[in-house]
Design a protein around this motif. Sequence first.
Motif, PDB file in Angstrom:
ATOM      1  N   ARG A 207      38.659   1.510 -19.911  1.00  0.00           N
ATOM      2  CA  ARG A 207      38.218   0.426 -20.549  1.00  0.00           C
ATOM      3  C   ARG A 207      37.307  -0.521 -20.020  1.00  0.00           C
ATOM      4  O   ARG A 207      37.235  -0.723 -18.923  1.00  0.00           O
ATOM      5  CB  ARG A 207      39.595  -0.484 -20.700  1.00  0.00           C
ATOM      6  N   VAL A 208      36.463  -1.132 -20.902  1.00  0.00           N
ATOM      7  CA  VAL A 208      35.519  -2.170 -20.235  1.00  0.00           C
ATOM      8  C   VAL A 208      35.619  -3.367 -21.340  1.00  0.00           C
ATOM      9  O   VAL A 208      35.332  -3.083 -22.671  1.00  0.00           O
ATOM     10  CB  VAL A 208      34.041  -1.650 -20.419  1.00  0.00           C
ATOM     11  N   PHE A 209      35.803  -4.475 -20.704  1.00  0.00           N
ATOM     12  CA  PHE A 209      35.847  -5.723 -21.581  1.00  0.00           C
ATOM     13  C   PHE A 209      34.860  -6.822 -21.163  1.00  0.00           C
ATOM     14  O   PHE A 209      34.738  -7.062 -20.021  1.00  0.00           O
ATOM     15  CB  PHE A 209      37.430  -6.112 -21.111  1.00  0.00           C
ATOM     16  N   THR A 210      34.307  -7.305 -22.021  1.00  0.00           N
ATOM     17  CA  THR A 210      33.063  -8.223 -21.947  1.00  0.00           C
ATOM     18  C   THR A 210      33.315  -9.255 -22.838  1.00  0.00           C
ATOM     19  O   THR A 210      33.533  -8.982 -23.999  1.00  0.00           O
ATOM     20  CB  THR A 210      31.641  -7.546 -21.867  1.00  0.00           C
ATOM     21  N   CYS A 211      32.780 -10.424 -22.585  1.00  0.00           N
ATOM     22  CA  CYS A 211      32.728 -11.846 -23.632  1.00  0.00           C
ATOM     23  C   CYS A 211      31.399 -11.985 -23.617  1.00  0.00           C
ATOM     24  O   CYS A 211      30.677 -12.057 -22.633  1.00  0.00           O
ATOM     25  CB  CYS A 211      33.793 -12.786 -23.024  1.00  0.00           C
ATOM     26  N   PHE A 212      31.056 -12.737 -24.727  1.00  0.00           N
ATOM     27  CA  PHE A 212      29.740 -13.296 -25.005  1.00  0.00           C
ATOM     28  C   PHE A 212      30.214 -14.764 -25.854  1.00  0.00           C
ATOM     29  O   PHE A 212      30.900 -14.752 -26.627  1.00  0.00           O
ATOM     30  CB  PHE A 212      29.028 -12.607 -26.044  1.00  0.00           C
ATOM     31  N   LEU A 213      29.404 -15.693 -25.265  1.00  0.00           N
ATOM     32  CA  LEU A 213      29.806 -17.227 -25.689  1.00  0.00           C
ATOM     33  C   LEU A 213      28.524 -17.684 -26.388  1.00  0.00           C
ATOM     34  O   LEU A 213      27.501 -17.738 -26.135  1.00  0.00           O
ATOM     35  CB  LEU A 213      29.895 -17.936 -24.478  1.00  0.00           C
ATOM     36  N   GLU A 214      29.117 -18.317 -27.599  1.00  0.00           N
ATOM     37  CA  GLU A 214      28.069 -19.283 -28.157  1.00  0.00           C
ATOM     38  C   GLU A 214      28.806 -20.721 -28.616  1.00  0.00           C
ATOM     39  O   GLU A 214      29.794 -20.943 -28.316  1.00  0.00           O
ATOM     40  CB  GLU A 214      27.805 -18.562 -29.710  1.00  0.00           C
ATOM     41  N   TYR A 215      27.679 -21.589 -28.652  1.00  0.00           N
ATOM     42  CA  TYR A 215      28.273 -23.085 -28.888  1.00  0.00           C
ATOM     43  C   TYR A 215      27.694 -23.731 -29.934  1.00  0.00           C
ATOM     44  O   TYR A 215      26.840 -24.306 -30.237  1.00  0.00           O
ATOM     45  CB  TYR A 215      27.318 -23.730 -27.546  1.00  0.00           C
ATOM     46  N   PRO A 216      28.684 -23.578 -30.875  1.00  0.00           N
ATOM     47  CA  PRO A 216      28.309 -24.096 -32.486  1.00  0.00           C
ATOM     48  C   PRO A 216      28.200 -25.730 -32.381  1.00  0.00           C
ATOM     49  O   PRO A 216      27.634 -26.233 -33.019  1.00  0.00           O
ATOM     50  CB  PRO A 216      29.474 -23.684 -33.186  1.00  0.00           C
ATOM     51  N   ASP A 217      29.035 -26.557 -31.407  1.00  0.00           N
ATOM     52  CA  ASP A 217      28.833 -27.778 -31.413  1.00  0.00           C
ATOM     53  C   ASP A 217      29.584 -28.138 -29.907  1.00  0.00           C
ATOM     54  O   ASP A 217      29.944 -27.425 -29.137  1.00  0.00           O
ATOM     55  CB  ASP A 217      29.740 -28.397 -32.524  1.00  0.00           C
ATOM     56  N   ASP A 218      29.518 -29.673 -29.955  1.00  0.00           N
ATOM     57  CA  ASP A 218      30.108 -30.181 -28.612  1.00  0.00           C
ATOM     58  C   ASP A 218      31.369 -29.992 -28.077  1.00  0.00           C
ATOM     59  O   ASP A 218      31.761 -29.952 -26.957  1.00  0.00           O
ATOM     60  CB  ASP A 218      29.679 -31.697 -28.622  1.00  0.00           C
TER      61      ASP A 218
ATOM     62  N   LEU B 116      35.521  -4.876 -26.589  1.00  0.00           N
ATOM     63  CA  LEU B 116      36.198  -4.121 -25.591  1.00  0.00           C
ATOM     64  C   LEU B 116      35.759  -2.733 -26.076  1.00  0.00           C
ATOM     65  O   LEU B 116      35.915  -2.152 -27.191  1.00  0.00           O
ATOM     66  CB  LEU B 116      37.767  -4.327 -26.109  1.00  0.00           C
ATOM     67  N   HIS B 117      35.497  -1.929 -24.938  1.00  0.00           N
ATOM     68  CA  HIS B 117      35.428  -0.433 -25.310  1.00  0.00           C
ATOM     69  C   HIS B 117      36.270   0.363 -24.607  1.00  0.00           C
ATOM     70  O   HIS B 117      36.594   0.200 -23.423  1.00  0.00           O
ATOM     71  CB  HIS B 117      33.803  -0.050 -24.612  1.00  0.00           C
ATOM     72  N   VAL B 118      37.003   1.186 -25.451  1.00  0.00           N
ATOM     73  CA  VAL B 118      38.083   2.055 -24.992  1.00  0.00           C
ATOM     74  C   VAL B 118      37.845   3.495 -25.236  1.00  0.00           C
ATOM     75  O   VAL B 118      37.223   3.973 -26.060  1.00  0.00           O
ATOM     76  CB  VAL B 118      39.684   1.823 -25.660  1.00  0.00           C
ATOM     77  N   HIS B 119      37.977   4.083 -23.843  1.00  0.00           N
ATOM     78  CA  HIS B 119      37.905   5.582 -23.898  1.00  0.00           C
ATOM     79  C   HIS B 119      39.040   6.506 -24.153  1.00  0.00           C
ATOM     80  O   HIS B 119      40.174   6.255 -23.280  1.00  0.00           O
ATOM     81  CB  HIS B 119      37.267   6.077 -22.529  1.00  0.00           C
ATOM     82  N   ASP B 120      39.216   7.389 -25.328  1.00  0.00           N
ATOM     83  CA  ASP B 120      40.518   8.096 -25.561  1.00  0.00           C
ATOM     84  C   ASP B 120      40.586   9.512 -24.934  1.00  0.00           C
ATOM     85  O   ASP B 120      41.391  10.023 -25.347  1.00  0.00           O
ATOM     86  CB  ASP B 120      40.584   8.138 -27.145  1.00  0.00           C
ATOM     87  N   GLY B 121      39.290   9.783 -23.898  1.00  0.00           N
ATOM     88  CA  GLY B 121      39.626  10.976 -23.563  1.00  0.00           C
ATOM     89  C   GLY B 121      38.237  11.954 -23.820  1.00  0.00           C
ATOM     90  O   GLY B 121      37.985  13.030 -23.497  1.00  0.00           O
ATOM     91  N   THR B 122      37.851  11.632 -25.073  1.00  0.00           N
ATOM     92  CA  THR B 122      36.720  12.390 -25.805  1.00  0.00           C
ATOM     93  C   THR B 122      35.600  11.508 -26.056  1.00  0.00           C
ATOM     94  O   THR B 122      34.596  12.060 -26.146  1.00  0.00           O
ATOM     95  CB  THR B 122      37.395  12.893 -27.225  1.00  0.00           C
ATOM     96  N   GLY B 123      35.898  10.327 -26.069  1.00  0.00           N
ATOM     97  CA  GLY B 123      34.847   9.717 -26.457  1.00  0.00           C
ATOM     98  C   GLY B 123      35.021   7.891 -26.418  1.00  0.00           C
ATOM     99  O   GLY B 123      36.436   7.569 -26.338  1.00  0.00           O
ATOM    100  N   TRP B 124      34.254   7.265 -26.706  1.00  0.00           N
ATOM    101  CA  TRP B 124      34.263   5.690 -26.616  1.00  0.00           C
ATOM    102  C   TRP B 124      34.449   5.077 -27.966  1.00  0.00           C
ATOM    103  O   TRP B 124      33.760   5.467 -28.961  1.00  0.00           O
ATOM    104  CB  TRP B 124      33.210   4.882 -25.778  1.00  0.00           C
ATOM    105  N   THR B 125      35.414   4.080 -28.007  1.00  0.00           N
ATOM    106  CA  THR B 125      35.460   3.424 -29.366  1.00  0.00           C
ATOM    107  C   THR B 125      35.399   1.725 -29.007  1.00  0.00           C
ATOM    108  O   THR B 125      35.842   1.289 -28.115  1.00  0.00           O
ATOM    109  CB  THR B 125      36.841   3.478 -30.035  1.00  0.00           C
ATOM    110  N   GLN B 126      34.753   1.054 -29.683  1.00  0.00           N
ATOM    111  CA  GLN B 126      34.272  -0.258 -29.576  1.00  0.00           C
ATOM    112  C   GLN B 126      35.144  -1.114 -30.690  1.00  0.00           C
ATOM    113  O   GLN B 126      35.278  -0.860 -31.633  1.00  0.00           O
ATOM    114  CB  GLN B 126      32.753  -0.630 -30.227  1.00  0.00           C
TER     115      GLN B 126
END
Length: 251
Positions: A177-188, A197-207
Amino acid sequence: MTRAAAEHYERILAANYTWTLGGDLAPIAAGQGELLTGLGVAPTATSALAVDLGCGPGNQSLALADLGFSRILAVDTSRILLAELAEHAAGLPAIEPVYGDIRKVLPELTAPGEVAAVVCMGDTLTHLSTKDDVSALLAEIAQALAAGGRMVVTYRDLTETLHGIDRFIPIRSTDDRVFTCFLEYPDDDTVLVHDLLHVHDGTGWTQHVGSYPKLRIAPTWLAERCRDVGLTVEHNRTGARGLQVLAARKD
């Protein structure tokens, strides 16, 4: 909690919440217990009732049980997290899971002056819809607290606007598992949080991707709102994991 945040928890965050904290709840609960003890949280002469607003999987509720509270209302809007809490709290009858909105539960389930401690931790406060909701919740907490009772809040101070690549926040990564956040600022007053979140099930990655808003709450503003409702602020500074920690007492 906003509807967008509640839905995001059900789709992505709830099933991975404990993992984001490190995966083992016992040391996390122990750390919360040390924090609460240091802030003077304990049953009062007249009450051993505590309320955990936004209890999640049980970090604070387990700590409150260890601190001697005989009844703990553990409130959350996620049935997934409440089910996890129930597993961790097996054998601890003091902890009562409550499915409900933190903005409604205190007037519904407690009487004025009945509660020895209210905790609202782990960034729960920033999930409210508006700052008016924050002020209203503080007023309800002040009314519910017994004389000498304490409130503890932890949250992330998002008032600083980040720019460029600083808006990408790594949360945790393991082999599957790989977990990342991205932030935006729509107002004050608002930060839009995008979770990847990227999850590996043993065969490949799912976003898995989702977004929800958080409030930008300045420590000085929150302390002033506490004083407005008659709470004495005893502690207001940055603590572990960069979370702001505010503790207040009802005289």
